[in-house]
Design a protein around this motif. Sequence first.
Motif, PDB file in Angstrom:
ATOM      1  N   ILE A 120       1.071  -1.266  -0.056  1.00  0.00           N
ATOM      2  CA  ILE A 120      -0.022  -0.147   0.142  1.00  0.00           C
ATOM      3  C   ILE A 120       0.799   1.251   0.084  1.00  0.00           C
ATOM      4  CG2 ILE A 120      -1.553   1.384   1.472  1.00  0.00           C
ATOM      5  CD1 ILE A 120      -3.150  -1.172   2.304  1.00  0.00           C
ATOM      6  N   PHE A 121       1.889   1.355   0.761  1.00  0.00           N
ATOM      7  CA  PHE A 121       2.779   2.318   0.984  1.00  0.00           C
ATOM      8  C   PHE A 121       3.455   2.511  -0.563  1.00  0.00           C
ATOM      9  CE2 PHE A 121       7.121   3.873   1.631  1.00  0.00           C
ATOM     10  CZ  PHE A 121       6.850   5.301   1.865  1.00  0.00           C
ATOM     11  N   TYR A 122       4.186   1.553  -1.295  1.00  0.00           N
ATOM     12  CA  TYR A 122       4.658   1.638  -2.509  1.00  0.00           C
ATOM     13  C   TYR A 122       3.460   2.269  -3.486  1.00  0.00           C
ATOM     14  CZ  TYR A 122       8.350  -1.280  -0.836  1.00  0.00           C
ATOM     15  OH  TYR A 122       9.619  -1.590   0.191  1.00  0.00           O
ATOM     16  N   ALA A 123       2.522   1.585  -3.301  1.00  0.00           N
ATOM     17  CA  ALA A 123       1.190   1.982  -4.464  1.00  0.00           C
ATOM     18  C   ALA A 123       0.873   3.468  -4.154  1.00  0.00           C
ATOM     19  CB  ALA A 123      -0.007   1.238  -4.526  1.00  0.00           C
ATOM     20  N   VAL A 124       0.596   4.117  -3.045  1.00  0.00           N
ATOM     21  CA  VAL A 124       0.254   5.747  -2.867  1.00  0.00           C
ATOM     22  C   VAL A 124       1.529   6.413  -3.309  1.00  0.00           C
ATOM     23  CG1 VAL A 124      -0.206   7.012  -0.948  1.00  0.00           C
ATOM     24  CG2 VAL A 124      -1.605   4.721  -1.120  1.00  0.00           C
ATOM     25  N   ILE A 125       2.622   6.067  -2.800  1.00  0.00           N
ATOM     26  CA  ILE A 125       3.730   6.768  -3.150  1.00  0.00           C
ATOM     27  C   ILE A 125       3.995   7.123  -4.557  1.00  0.00           C
ATOM     28  CG2 ILE A 125       6.329   7.186  -3.064  1.00  0.00           C
ATOM     29  CD1 ILE A 125       4.487   7.822  -0.463  1.00  0.00           C
ATOM     30  N   TYR A 126       4.007   5.784  -5.218  1.00  0.00           N
ATOM     31  CA  TYR A 126       4.147   5.829  -6.605  1.00  0.00           C
ATOM     32  C   TYR A 126       2.965   6.510  -7.435  1.00  0.00           C
ATOM     33  CZ  TYR A 126       4.014   3.776 -11.413  1.00  0.00           C
ATOM     34  OH  TYR A 126       4.057   3.606 -12.869  1.00  0.00           O
ATOM     35  N   GLY A 127       1.622   6.537  -7.004  1.00  0.00           N
ATOM     36  CA  GLY A 127       0.704   7.201  -7.479  1.00  0.00           C
ATOM     37  C   GLY A 127       0.877   8.775  -7.353  1.00  0.00           C
ATOM     38  N   ILE A 128       1.217   9.388  -6.104  1.00  0.00           N
ATOM     39  CA  ILE A 128       1.476  10.480  -5.976  1.00  0.00           C
ATOM     40  C   ILE A 128       2.850  10.947  -6.984  1.00  0.00           C
ATOM     41  CG2 ILE A 128       2.616  12.273  -4.196  1.00  0.00           C
ATOM     42  CD1 ILE A 128       1.010  10.591  -2.125  1.00  0.00           C
ATOM     43  N   ILE A 129       3.864  10.193  -6.999  1.00  0.00           N
ATOM     44  CA  ILE A 129       4.889  10.652  -7.956  1.00  0.00           C
ATOM     45  C   ILE A 129       4.451  10.591  -9.220  1.00  0.00           C
ATOM     46  CG2 ILE A 129       7.069   9.695  -8.829  1.00  0.00           C
ATOM     47  CD1 ILE A 129       7.851   8.612  -6.237  1.00  0.00           C
ATOM     48  N   ILE A 130       3.512   9.970  -9.685  1.00  0.00           N
ATOM     49  CA  ILE A 130       3.040   9.880 -11.030  1.00  0.00           C
ATOM     50  C   ILE A 130       2.390  11.093 -11.299  1.00  0.00           C
ATOM     51  CG2 ILE A 130       1.477   8.799 -12.761  1.00  0.00           C
ATOM     52  CD1 ILE A 130       4.186   7.586 -12.879  1.00  0.00           C
ATOM     53  N   GLU A 131       1.439  11.556 -10.569  1.00  0.00           N
ATOM     54  CA  GLU A 131       0.678  12.949 -10.665  1.00  0.00           C
ATOM     55  C   GLU A 131       1.398  13.945 -10.795  1.00  0.00           C
ATOM     56  OE1 GLU A 131      -2.530  13.110 -11.080  1.00  0.00           O
ATOM     57  OE2 GLU A 131      -2.788  10.965 -11.390  1.00  0.00           O
TER      58      GLU A 131
ATOM     59  N   ASP B 132       0.264  18.619 -21.544  1.00  0.00           N
ATOM     60  CA  ASP B 132      -1.111  18.741 -21.548  1.00  0.00           C
ATOM     61  C   ASP B 132      -1.650  17.832 -20.579  1.00  0.00           C
ATOM     62  OD1 ASP B 132      -0.259  16.392 -22.916  1.00  0.00           O
ATOM     63  OD2 ASP B 132      -1.685  16.600 -24.638  1.00  0.00           O
ATOM     64  N   ARG B 133      -1.106  17.437 -19.308  1.00  0.00           N
ATOM     65  CA  ARG B 133      -1.648  16.684 -18.506  1.00  0.00           C
ATOM     66  C   ARG B 133      -1.449  17.465 -17.215  1.00  0.00           C
ATOM     67  NH1 ARG B 133      -1.812  10.903 -19.471  1.00  0.00           N
ATOM     68  NH2 ARG B 133      -3.289  10.826 -17.820  1.00  0.00           N
ATOM     69  N   GLU B 134      -2.255  17.373 -16.400  1.00  0.00           N
ATOM     70  CA  GLU B 134      -2.342  17.925 -15.141  1.00  0.00           C
ATOM     71  C   GLU B 134      -2.389  17.194 -14.072  1.00  0.00           C
ATOM     72  OE1 GLU B 134      -5.037  21.538 -14.880  1.00  0.00           O
ATOM     73  OE2 GLU B 134      -4.697  21.943 -16.908  1.00  0.00           O
ATOM     74  N   PRO B 135      -1.830  17.382 -12.693  1.00  0.00           N
ATOM     75  CA  PRO B 135      -2.155  16.467 -11.675  1.00  0.00           C
ATOM     76  C   PRO B 135      -3.456  16.853 -11.143  1.00  0.00           C
ATOM     77  CG  PRO B 135      -0.523  18.450 -11.243  1.00  0.00           C
ATOM     78  CD  PRO B 135      -0.758  18.430 -12.438  1.00  0.00           C
ATOM     79  N   ASP B 136      -4.030  15.732 -10.544  1.00  0.00           N
ATOM     80  CA  ASP B 136      -5.326  15.618  -9.940  1.00  0.00           C
ATOM     81  C   ASP B 136      -5.380  15.070  -8.429  1.00  0.00           C
ATOM     82  OD1 ASP B 136      -8.030  15.817  -9.539  1.00  0.00           O
ATOM     83  OD2 ASP B 136      -8.683  14.718 -11.269  1.00  0.00           O
ATOM     84  N   LEU B 137      -5.826  15.911  -7.499  1.00  0.00           N
ATOM     85  CA  LEU B 137      -5.869  15.255  -6.218  1.00  0.00           C
ATOM     86  C   LEU B 137      -6.859  14.097  -6.225  1.00  0.00           C
ATOM     87  CD1 LEU B 137      -4.524  15.556  -3.549  1.00  0.00           C
ATOM     88  CD2 LEU B 137      -6.329  17.098  -2.935  1.00  0.00           C
ATOM     89  N   LEU B 138      -8.025  14.368  -6.908  1.00  0.00           N
ATOM     90  CA  LEU B 138      -8.752  13.143  -6.914  1.00  0.00           C
ATOM     91  C   LEU B 138      -8.529  11.778  -7.703  1.00  0.00           C
ATOM     92  CD1 LEU B 138     -12.185  15.118  -7.786  1.00  0.00           C
ATOM     93  CD2 LEU B 138     -11.370  14.182  -5.688  1.00  0.00           C
TER      94      LEU B 138
ATOM     95  N   LEU C  76       4.410  14.186 -11.850  1.00  0.00           N
ATOM     96  CA  LEU C  76       5.247  14.059 -12.971  1.00  0.00           C
ATOM     97  C   LEU C  76       4.289  14.564 -14.212  1.00  0.00           C
ATOM     98  CD1 LEU C  76       7.309  10.875 -12.797  1.00  0.00           C
ATOM     99  CD2 LEU C  76       8.350  12.967 -12.863  1.00  0.00           C
ATOM    100  N   GLN C  77       3.003  14.239 -13.867  1.00  0.00           N
ATOM    101  CA  GLN C  77       2.073  14.685 -14.965  1.00  0.00           C
ATOM    102  C   GLN C  77       2.054  16.173 -15.180  1.00  0.00           C
ATOM    103  OE1 GLN C  77      -1.791  13.075 -14.220  1.00  0.00           O
ATOM    104  NE2 GLN C  77      -1.120  11.079 -15.247  1.00  0.00           N
ATOM    105  N   GLY C  78       2.176  16.791 -13.756  1.00  0.00           N
ATOM    106  CA  GLY C  78       2.221  18.194 -13.791  1.00  0.00           C
ATOM    107  C   GLY C  78       3.466  18.956 -14.419  1.00  0.00           C
ATOM    108  N   VAL C  79       4.883  18.202 -14.131  1.00  0.00           N
ATOM    109  CA  VAL C  79       6.017  18.658 -14.404  1.00  0.00           C
ATOM    110  C   VAL C  79       6.693  18.363 -15.776  1.00  0.00           C
ATOM    111  CG1 VAL C  79       8.269  18.519 -13.757  1.00  0.00           C
ATOM    112  CG2 VAL C  79       6.432  18.883 -11.958  1.00  0.00           C
ATOM    113  N   ALA C  80       6.346  17.021 -16.050  1.00  0.00           N
ATOM    114  CA  ALA C  80       7.190  16.379 -17.271  1.00  0.00           C
ATOM    115  C   ALA C  80       6.346  16.353 -18.615  1.00  0.00           C
ATOM    116  CB  ALA C  80       7.319  14.933 -17.140  1.00  0.00           C
TER     117      ALA C  80
END
Length: 118
Positions: free
Chosen positions: A62-73, A82-88, A75-79
Motif C-alpha cells: 500500500i505504501f509503495y502504491a500510494v507513493i508511486y501514485g503521488i509521484i506519477i501525478e 497537456d496533462r495536469e495533476p489531480d488530487l482526486l 510528474l504529469q504536472g511537471v513532465a
Amino acid sequence: MFITTLSLFSFEDDSLPSVDIPHLDKLVHFTFYFVFTALGCLSFREMDRRNTPLKKVIVKIIFYAVIYGIIIEVLQGVATRDREPDLLDVLANSLGALFGSFAVKYIFSGKTPLKWMK
C-alpha cells in the motif's frame, strides 16, 4: 511500467473514441491500483517464499502504491504539456490500493482454502 507509460503519455483527442461516462477516469485509476496492489502482494509472497507475515506485506505494498501514485501525478504536472495533476486521481489510486489489499486479506483470511503461511 505499463501504468507509468499510460500516465505520462499524451493522447491526441482525435485518436481516441469519445465515451461520455462521468468519472470514468477515476474508475480506471481505482482499477489499476486495485490490481497493482493485489498482484504486488501476491508476487511479494512468492519472491519472499512466504516468510513475511501478510499484514507486513500489505502495509509495504500500500505504501509503495500510494507513493508511486503521488509521484506519477506530480510528474504529469511537471513532465508533460497537456496533462495536469489531480488530487482526486491520487484519492482514487489510494482507494484502489486499499481495496486491493482488502481483497488479498480476504482471500487469505482462512474463509477460503488459500492460506498465507505466516
